[in-house]
Motif scaffolding. Structure first.
Motif, PDB file in Angstrom:
ATOM      1  N   LEU A 145       0.812  -1.221   0.000  1.00  0.00           N
ATOM      2  CA  LEU A 145       0.000   0.000   0.000  1.00  0.00           C
ATOM      3  C   LEU A 145       0.845   1.271   0.000  1.00  0.00           C
ATOM      4  N   ALA A 146       2.077   1.158   0.459  1.00  0.00           N
ATOM      5  CA  ALA A 146       2.968   2.327   0.531  1.00  0.00           C
ATOM      6  C   ALA A 146       3.187   2.956  -0.837  1.00  0.00           C
ATOM      7  N   ILE A 147       3.029   2.175  -1.914  1.00  0.00           N
ATOM      8  CA  ILE A 147       3.224   2.691  -3.275  1.00  0.00           C
ATOM      9  C   ILE A 147       2.212   3.789  -3.593  1.00  0.00           C
ATOM     10  N   LEU A 148       1.085   3.809  -2.867  1.00  0.00           N
ATOM     11  CA  LEU A 148       0.051   4.819  -3.101  1.00  0.00           C
ATOM     12  C   LEU A 148       0.282   6.097  -2.295  1.00  0.00           C
ATOM     13  N   GLY A 149       1.253   6.055  -1.386  1.00  0.00           N
ATOM     14  CA  GLY A 149       1.453   7.174  -0.468  1.00  0.00           C
ATOM     15  C   GLY A 149       2.255   8.332  -1.042  1.00  0.00           C
ATOM     16  N   ASP A 150       2.538   9.294  -0.162  1.00  0.00           N
ATOM     17  CA  ASP A 150       3.311  10.485  -0.511  1.00  0.00           C
ATOM     18  C   ASP A 150       4.794  10.161  -0.341  1.00  0.00           C
ATOM     19  N   PHE A 151       5.573  10.302  -1.424  1.00  0.00           N
ATOM     20  CA  PHE A 151       6.994   9.985  -1.368  1.00  0.00           C
ATOM     21  C   PHE A 151       7.833  11.148  -0.821  1.00  0.00           C
ATOM     22  N   GLY A 152       7.186  12.308  -0.596  1.00  0.00           N
ATOM     23  CA  GLY A 152       7.931  13.465  -0.113  1.00  0.00           C
ATOM     24  C   GLY A 152       8.994  13.843  -1.132  1.00  0.00           C
ATOM     25  N   GLY A 153      10.226  14.008  -0.658  1.00  0.00           N
ATOM     26  CA  GLY A 153      11.315  14.368  -1.571  1.00  0.00           C
ATOM     27  C   GLY A 153      12.083  13.158  -2.067  1.00  0.00           C
ATOM     28  N   ASP A 154      11.657  11.957  -1.702  1.00  0.00           N
ATOM     29  CA  ASP A 154      12.379  10.741  -2.115  1.00  0.00           C
ATOM     30  C   ASP A 154      12.144  10.441  -3.590  1.00  0.00           C
ATOM     31  N   ASP A 155      13.180   9.935  -4.237  1.00  0.00           N
ATOM     32  CA  ASP A 155      13.082   9.569  -5.648  1.00  0.00           C
ATOM     33  C   ASP A 155      12.150   8.365  -5.807  1.00  0.00           C
ATOM     34  N   PRO A 156      11.103   8.470  -6.639  1.00  0.00           N
ATOM     35  CA  PRO A 156      10.133   7.378  -6.798  1.00  0.00           C
ATOM     36  C   PRO A 156      10.758   6.027  -7.156  1.00  0.00           C
ATOM     37  N   GLN A 157      11.766   6.037  -8.032  1.00  0.00           N
ATOM     38  CA  GLN A 157      12.391   4.774  -8.432  1.00  0.00           C
ATOM     39  C   GLN A 157      13.136   4.129  -7.252  1.00  0.00           C
ATOM     40  N   GLU A 158      13.741   4.967  -6.413  1.00  0.00           N
ATOM     41  CA  GLU A 158      14.436   4.453  -5.224  1.00  0.00           C
ATOM     42  C   GLU A 158      13.423   3.893  -4.224  1.00  0.00           C
ATOM     43  N   VAL A 159      12.253   4.553  -4.134  1.00  0.00           N
ATOM     44  CA  VAL A 159      11.201   4.097  -3.222  1.00  0.00           C
ATOM     45  C   VAL A 159      10.719   2.714  -3.636  1.00  0.00           C
ATOM     46  N   VAL A 160      10.462   2.536  -4.928  1.00  0.00           N
ATOM     47  CA  VAL A 160       9.952   1.240  -5.386  1.00  0.00           C
ATOM     48  C   VAL A 160      10.991   0.136  -5.177  1.00  0.00           C
ATOM     49  N   THR A 161      12.255   0.453  -5.349  1.00  0.00           N
ATOM     50  CA  THR A 161      13.324  -0.532  -5.101  1.00  0.00           C
ATOM     51  C   THR A 161      13.354  -0.914  -3.626  1.00  0.00           C
ATOM     52  N   ARG A 162      13.191   0.092  -2.763  1.00  0.00           N
ATOM     53  CA  ARG A 162      13.153  -0.142  -1.309  1.00  0.00           C
ATOM     54  C   ARG A 162      11.974  -1.050  -0.938  1.00  0.00           C
ATOM     55  N   LEU A 163      10.807  -0.769  -1.545  1.00  0.00           N
ATOM     56  CA  LEU A 163       9.610  -1.567  -1.255  1.00  0.00           C
ATOM     57  C   LEU A 163       9.801  -3.017  -1.710  1.00  0.00           C
ATOM     58  N   LEU A 164      10.371  -3.190  -2.898  1.00  0.00           N
ATOM     59  CA  LEU A 164      10.601  -4.540  -3.422  1.00  0.00           C
ATOM     60  C   LEU A 164      11.566  -5.320  -2.538  1.00  0.00           C
ATOM     61  N   GLU A 165      12.595  -4.631  -2.066  1.00  0.00           N
ATOM     62  CA  GLU A 165      13.587  -5.268  -1.198  1.00  0.00           C
ATOM     63  C   GLU A 165      12.942  -5.742   0.105  1.00  0.00           C
ATOM     64  N   LYS A 166      12.082  -4.882   0.672  1.00  0.00           N
ATOM     65  CA  LYS A 166      11.427  -5.256   1.931  1.00  0.00           C
ATOM     66  C   LYS A 166      10.432  -6.396   1.706  1.00  0.00           C
ATOM     67  N   LEU A 167       9.709  -6.351   0.597  1.00  0.00           N
ATOM     68  CA  LEU A 167       8.749  -7.416   0.293  1.00  0.00           C
ATOM     69  C   LEU A 167       9.458  -8.760   0.148  1.00  0.00           C
ATOM     70  N   ARG A 168      10.614  -8.740  -0.466  1.00  0.00           N
ATOM     71  CA  ARG A 168      11.377  -9.982  -0.619  1.00  0.00           C
ATOM     72  C   ARG A 168      11.795 -10.527   0.749  1.00  0.00           C
ATOM     73  N   THR A 169      12.183  -9.624   1.646  1.00  0.00           N
ATOM     74  CA  THR A 169      12.583 -10.033   2.996  1.00  0.00           C
ATOM     75  C   THR A 169      11.397 -10.588   3.775  1.00  0.00           C
ATOM     76  N   LEU A 170      10.248  -9.882   3.701  1.00  0.00           N
ATOM     77  CA  LEU A 170       9.065 -10.282   4.479  1.00  0.00           C
ATOM     78  C   LEU A 170       8.447 -11.593   3.982  1.00  0.00           C
ATOM     79  N   THR A 171       8.497 -11.827   2.677  1.00  0.00           N
ATOM     80  CA  THR A 171       7.875 -13.044   2.141  1.00  0.00           C
ATOM     81  C   THR A 171       8.806 -14.254   2.226  1.00  0.00           C
ATOM     82  N   GLY A 172      10.104 -14.009   2.388  1.00  0.00           N
ATOM     83  CA  GLY A 172      11.056 -15.105   2.567  1.00  0.00           C
ATOM     84  C   GLY A 172      11.021 -16.108   1.437  1.00  0.00           C
TER      85      GLY A 172
END
Length: 257
Positions: A145-172
């Motif tokens: 759901l974070a993909i729908l949020g406000d990224f503030g000053g963060d680079d969108p492409q970096e945000v999506v990479t961060r989200l993918l990395e965390k999803l990979r960790t959480l799903t194991g």
């Protein structure tokens, strides 16, 4: 919610509790999805309805409506859903929440005022929610759901990479869960018209690209194009061969004569 606002019912069901907890701060421990069909002539169904159990207090009916575009009739629609839910579940309190996931600025009424009643419902515009609030969760659906949020000053492409990395960790090791999360992430990003390259981020993190809907569509389109070109080439080659054979036959015939 025309065309299910690009989100399938299955996806909505999987994020109901996360939306209620993280977006509306409802302290819930359980949710039982209920049918949203009503005996009207026209098809009018609320998006998600559940009988939920809070940590404290009595169970109540939770109605989550997901909206992808501004609708001047939204308040009237929500009121109609409310009356249907009260009739279908007498004795239960009904709590209504509107979640706006559109790309344009939110411009809808949040209730109705008339001499007979003053009606309001809770609203969250996902574009105003700090994505880090959802990113901090240890629940994969909330991270998506974070993909729908406000990224503030963060680079969108970096945000999506961060989200993918965390999803990979959480799903194991749960490959199926990761695939579902990636599909949901791509659908939501597309819905917000975010110009993100999920394939690039997946490749960088060495995540199998085949899990993305866009990859599958590209594959299908490529296969379709290849078949078309193959047929064209085959017809072309066949005609060529036929002409050659015809000339050859004609020459032979001419020599014989």
């Amino acid at each position: 919610m025309g065309h299910k606002d690009v989100i399938s019912k299955g996806i909505l069901q999987s994020i109901l509790l996360d939306m209620a907890i993280y977006l509306f701060q409802l302290d819930l421990v359980d949710a039982e999805l209920l049918s949203t069909e009503t005996p009207r002539i026209e098809d009018r169904r609320a998006d998600l309805v559940a009988k939920v159990t809070p940590t404290h207090g009595k169970p109540f009916i939770l109605h989550l409506e997901i909206q992808n575009a501004n609708d001047r009739r939204m308040a009237g629609r929500m009121l109609r859903y409310l009356s249907d839910l009260h009739l279908a579940h007498p004795g239960y309190r009904v709590h209504q929440c509107l979640v706006y996931i559109g790309a344009r600025r939110f411009r809808m009424a949040v209730g109705l005022d008339s001499p007979q009643l003053r009606y309001r419902y809770a609203v969250v515009d996902m574009r105003t929610v700090d994505y880090r609030v959802l990113y901090a969760s240890d629940q994969p659906d909330a991270v998506v759901l974070a993909i729908l949020g406000d990224f503030g000053g963060d680079d969108p492409q970096e945000v999506v990479t961060r989200l993918l990395e965390k999803l990979r960790t959480l799903t194991g090791a749960d490959e199926s869960r990761l695939r579902d999360c990636l599909q949901m992430l791509e659908i939501l990003a597309d819905n917000r018209r975010l110009n993100l390259n999920l394939q690039e981020s997946c490749a960088m993190l060495q995540i199998n690209l085949e899990r993305l809907p866009s990859y599958q569509k590209g594959l299908e389109k490529g296969l379709e194009k290849g078949i078309e070109q193959g047929i064209e080439k085959g017809i072309e080659k066949g005609i060529e061969k036929g002409i050659e054979k015809g000339i050859e036959k004609g020459v032979e015939k001419g020599i014989e004569m």
